[in-house]
Scaffold this motif. Sequence first.
Motif, PDB file in Angstrom:
ATOM      1  N   ARG A 189       0.585  -1.352   0.135  1.00 24.33           N
ATOM      2  CA  ARG A 189      -0.155  -0.134   0.263  1.00 24.33           C
ATOM      3  C   ARG A 189       0.846   1.357   0.041  1.00 24.33           C
ATOM      4  O   ARG A 189       1.871   1.339   0.951  1.00 24.33           O
ATOM      5  CB  ARG A 189      -0.769  -0.128   1.309  1.00 24.33           C
ATOM      6  N   GLY A 190       0.481   2.201  -0.962  1.00 23.24           N
ATOM      7  CA  GLY A 190       1.286   3.400  -1.022  1.00 23.24           C
ATOM      8  C   GLY A 190       0.498   4.426   0.119  1.00 23.24           C
ATOM      9  O   GLY A 190      -0.592   4.053   0.388  1.00 23.24           O
ATOM     10  N   PHE A 191       0.723   5.871  -0.102  1.00 21.88           N
ATOM     11  CA  PHE A 191       0.223   6.611   0.948  1.00 21.88           C
ATOM     12  C   PHE A 191      -0.610   7.733   0.241  1.00 21.88           C
ATOM     13  O   PHE A 191      -1.793   7.887   0.700  1.00 21.88           O
ATOM     14  CB  PHE A 191       1.330   7.217   1.859  1.00 21.88           C
ATOM     15  N   ASP A 192       0.042   8.509  -0.622  1.00 20.62           N
ATOM     16  CA  ASP A 192      -0.721   9.633  -1.488  1.00 20.62           C
ATOM     17  C   ASP A 192      -0.107   9.775  -2.822  1.00 20.62           C
ATOM     18  O   ASP A 192       0.973   8.944  -3.331  1.00 20.62           O
ATOM     19  CB  ASP A 192      -0.712  10.881  -0.704  1.00 20.62           C
ATOM     20  N   GLU A 193      -0.457  10.817  -3.379  1.00 19.38           N
ATOM     21  CA  GLU A 193       0.217  10.939  -4.768  1.00 19.38           C
ATOM     22  C   GLU A 193       1.546  11.512  -4.626  1.00 19.38           C
ATOM     23  O   GLU A 193       2.318  11.496  -6.041  1.00 19.38           O
ATOM     24  CB  GLU A 193      -0.701  12.114  -5.529  1.00 19.38           C
ATOM     25  N   GLU A 194       2.221  11.625  -3.673  1.00 20.60           N
ATOM     26  CA  GLU A 194       3.510  12.065  -3.803  1.00 20.60           C
ATOM     27  C   GLU A 194       4.405  10.868  -3.113  1.00 20.60           C
ATOM     28  O   GLU A 194       5.846  10.803  -3.163  1.00 20.60           O
ATOM     29  CB  GLU A 194       3.903  13.239  -2.815  1.00 20.60           C
ATOM     30  N   ARG A 195       3.808   9.839  -2.558  1.00 22.43           N
ATOM     31  CA  ARG A 195       4.537   8.818  -1.870  1.00 22.43           C
ATOM     32  C   ARG A 195       3.931   7.500  -2.189  1.00 22.43           C
ATOM     33  O   ARG A 195       2.927   6.957  -1.668  1.00 22.43           O
ATOM     34  CB  ARG A 195       4.249   8.964  -0.223  1.00 22.43           C
ATOM     35  N   TYR A 196       4.508   6.941  -3.304  1.00 26.11           N
ATOM     36  CA  TYR A 196       4.144   5.585  -3.849  1.00 26.11           C
ATOM     37  C   TYR A 196       4.923   4.553  -3.572  1.00 26.11           C
ATOM     38  O   TYR A 196       6.170   4.754  -3.266  1.00 26.11           O
ATOM     39  CB  TYR A 196       4.227   5.952  -5.580  1.00 26.11           C
ATOM     40  N   ILE A 197       4.439   3.398  -3.642  1.00 27.74           N
ATOM     41  CA  ILE A 197       5.409   2.263  -3.652  1.00 27.74           C
ATOM     42  C   ILE A 197       5.466   1.764  -5.346  1.00 27.74           C
ATOM     43  O   ILE A 197       4.366   1.493  -5.843  1.00 27.74           O
ATOM     44  CB  ILE A 197       4.648   0.911  -2.999  1.00 27.74           C
ATOM     45  N   GLU A 198       6.711   1.762  -5.764  1.00 28.94           N
ATOM     46  CA  GLU A 198       6.809   1.506  -7.241  1.00 28.94           C
ATOM     47  C   GLU A 198       7.648   0.373  -7.452  1.00 28.94           C
ATOM     48  O   GLU A 198       8.583  -0.045  -6.668  1.00 28.94           O
ATOM     49  CB  GLU A 198       7.529   2.829  -7.641  1.00 28.94           C
ATOM     50  N   ASN A 199       7.329  -0.422  -8.681  1.00 29.00           N
ATOM     51  CA  ASN A 199       8.158  -1.587  -9.078  1.00 29.00           C
ATOM     52  C   ASN A 199       8.150  -2.660  -8.147  1.00 29.00           C
ATOM     53  O   ASN A 199       9.178  -2.914  -7.895  1.00 29.00           O
ATOM     54  CB  ASN A 199       9.244  -1.109  -9.584  1.00 29.00           C
ATOM     55  N   VAL A 200       6.922  -3.374  -7.665  1.00 23.38           N
ATOM     56  CA  VAL A 200       6.998  -4.278  -6.952  1.00 23.38           C
ATOM     57  C   VAL A 200       6.523  -5.790  -7.908  1.00 23.38           C
ATOM     58  O   VAL A 200       5.661  -5.577  -8.466  1.00 23.38           O
ATOM     59  CB  VAL A 200       5.678  -4.124  -5.840  1.00 23.38           C
ATOM     60  N   GLN A 201       7.614  -6.714  -7.862  1.00 19.09           N
ATOM     61  CA  GLN A 201       7.343  -7.788  -8.717  1.00 19.09           C
ATOM     62  C   GLN A 201       6.885  -9.043  -7.685  1.00 19.09           C
ATOM     63  O   GLN A 201       7.524  -9.210  -6.530  1.00 19.09           O
ATOM     64  CB  GLN A 201       8.733  -8.081  -9.196  1.00 19.09           C
ATOM     65  N   LEU A 202       5.986  -9.533  -7.890  1.00 17.66           N
ATOM     66  CA  LEU A 202       5.663 -10.725  -7.180  1.00 17.66           C
ATOM     67  C   LEU A 202       5.665 -12.054  -8.120  1.00 17.66           C
ATOM     68  O   LEU A 202       5.102 -11.986  -9.361  1.00 17.66           O
ATOM     69  CB  LEU A 202       4.221 -10.783  -6.739  1.00 17.66           C
ATOM     70  N   ARG A 203       6.629 -12.824  -7.697  1.00 13.66           N
ATOM     71  CA  ARG A 203       7.168 -13.985  -8.604  1.00 13.66           C
ATOM     72  C   ARG A 203       6.940 -15.269  -7.994  1.00 13.66           C
ATOM     73  O   ARG A 203       7.575 -15.421  -7.013  1.00 13.66           O
ATOM     74  CB  ARG A 203       8.474 -13.798  -9.205  1.00 13.66           C
ATOM     75  N   SER A 204       6.109 -16.138  -8.190  1.00 19.23           N
ATOM     76  CA  SER A 204       5.914 -17.584  -7.765  1.00 19.23           C
ATOM     77  C   SER A 204       5.686 -17.285  -5.995  1.00 19.23           C
ATOM     78  O   SER A 204       6.189 -17.950  -5.552  1.00 19.23           O
ATOM     79  CB  SER A 204       6.915 -18.371  -7.795  1.00 19.23           C
ATOM     80  N   VAL A 205       4.381 -16.554  -5.954  1.00 22.90           N
ATOM     81  CA  VAL A 205       4.180 -16.291  -4.410  1.00 22.90           C
ATOM     82  C   VAL A 205       2.887 -17.128  -4.373  1.00 22.90           C
ATOM     83  O   VAL A 205       1.839 -16.874  -5.024  1.00 22.90           O
ATOM     84  CB  VAL A 205       3.888 -14.913  -4.118  1.00 22.90           C
ATOM     85  N   ARG A 206       2.830 -18.081  -3.298  1.00 22.02           N
ATOM     86  CA  ARG A 206       1.816 -19.121  -3.308  1.00 22.02           C
ATOM     87  C   ARG A 206       1.318 -19.097  -1.882  1.00 22.02           C
ATOM     88  O   ARG A 206       2.145 -19.339  -0.939  1.00 22.02           O
ATOM     89  CB  ARG A 206       2.267 -20.436  -3.613  1.00 22.02           C
ATOM     90  N   PHE A 207      -0.028 -19.046  -1.732  1.00 23.69           N
ATOM     91  CA  PHE A 207      -0.708 -18.980  -0.361  1.00 23.69           C
ATOM     92  C   PHE A 207      -1.315 -20.122  -0.189  1.00 23.69           C
ATOM     93  O   PHE A 207      -2.368 -20.359  -1.109  1.00 23.69           O
ATOM     94  CB  PHE A 207      -1.308 -17.768  -0.131  1.00 23.69           C
ATOM     95  N   ASN A 208      -1.265 -21.180   0.448  1.00 24.30           N
ATOM     96  CA  ASN A 208      -2.054 -22.316   0.485  1.00 24.30           C
ATOM     97  C   ASN A 208      -2.104 -23.100  -0.951  1.00 24.30           C
ATOM     98  O   ASN A 208      -3.207 -23.564  -1.307  1.00 24.30           O
ATOM     99  CB  ASN A 208      -3.220 -22.498   1.253  1.00 24.30           C
ATOM    100  N   GLY A 209      -0.918 -23.120  -1.696  1.00 24.89           N
ATOM    101  CA  GLY A 209      -0.957 -23.680  -2.839  1.00 24.89           C
ATOM    102  C   GLY A 209      -1.207 -22.659  -4.194  1.00 24.89           C
ATOM    103  O   GLY A 209      -1.044 -23.286  -5.352  1.00 24.89           O
TER     104      GLY A 209
END
Length: 478
Positions: free
Chosen positions: A433-453
């Motif tokens: 989660r980011g916060f506002d238009e000036e404070r982003y989370i950028e370029n998050v990669q989820l690769r082979s993330v598994r919850f309960n398979g």
Amino acid sequence: MRRFLLVVVFALFAIAGAEAQHSWHSQDRVDAPMSERLKNKDYRVEAYIGGEWQPLKVNGALTSDFNPAANHNDFVGTVRSVMGFAMFTDDFSKPVKVRVTRLGEPFEKVEIRPLSYNIKPRRVDPNTIEFKLRSPKQKVSVEFDGDRLSNIFIIPDLPDERPTLGDVIYFGKGEHEVGELWLKSNQTLYLDEGAVVYGSLRAEGAENIKVAGRGIFCGSRNDHGKHTRGVLVNFEYCKNIDISGLMFRDSPSWTLRFFDCRDVHIDNVKQIGWMINSDGVDLCNTKRAVMENCFFRNYDDNLSLKVFQWSDTRETCDIEVRDNVLWADCAHNLLVGPEAVGAKIHNVRFINNIILESREKTDPWTGALAIMISDEGVFENILFQDITVEDIRGGKVLSFDFGKYNSRGLAARDITVSNIRYNGTQAPMSVIRGFDEERYIENVQLRSVRFNGKLINKKNFTEYFQTNEFVKGLSFGR
């Protein structure tokens, strides 16, 4: 007169009962509970070494059950249990058989964790199991009838040799009081198998220092008062630090703190801590550190990366944390932040770790794997890879969020989450989660993330994660 005497007698009994567990001085200064020094009477442990069954010493260590209302204001040790741990050495030329007996009532079921080790116990009698450890890296928790509070750790190691060259401070088998022990450049502190050293450890401006052995460094006799307690091991402005092999028990505060240090190596270290703020390792304003093969159980964060403002070093960077087994009764296990104080934390790699527990439920403090983007800091180039999260009881698996510690962070970017496995039912939704238009989370990669398979992808992402419009460049893959 008779009534007065009865009151006195009952008062003396009450005091004696309290002193058996605690030493009370004042609200702000309290000696640590001493029950972890006593032999744990709940278990009997044997190992098949040298062609015969040999009894192992069962040590006690305090633990805290997760209870925010009690624990977050509890500095006197009133909400505690005692778990056990047994340590031994062998060359492991072949697997070592271990026998664990739970004294008292027979058990119905037993688990040996990490579950990924696939260790299958054999029941010998109503109270006893046997199993094999194939490697000294297989340090395990034995849990009867789902008891994670008063469980027992079995901690094997390879034999180790006492160093004979150089400036060595040596402690052999038995108990030793050192007070505040300072290390100088080119010194080695060595605790042999069977040694228990009580005190605290310090170094400042030193180079080429080592702390090693197969013994226990213990903080239970240190001041645990709310306003007077100190860090168990504190190194400042040091270079080339090597800490290996030891058990650190009952720190009054942070366990291993490194401030403005360079080239830190933490290998095969064990920890058990019950106290609020009993962080395992805090790397502050520190460059080039490796933490590997460790086995931690702490109430608070097991690892935290920080930057404080009272140093010219405005970053913590080039950190690798690999091949560890971590258990946080509260708090986080692998944490970037929160304190960054207008600085940068970057080039961080968490690889091949196992998470056994994480229970904090209150934002922004939750997340077994976490980035707390706070304090005007910038957080970038962070990797979480090949991590197994077992059935943690309440904490989120992942939390990347602009949590306010003193203030919000500035940015978080270039974060990769690869080959993460969570199997369980008790963790709430994770957060990116980011916060506002000036404070982003950028370029998050989820690769082979598994919850309960189930593979997390673009279509089902919001079933498992809370998010918002201030996340840029979120991508998925196998």
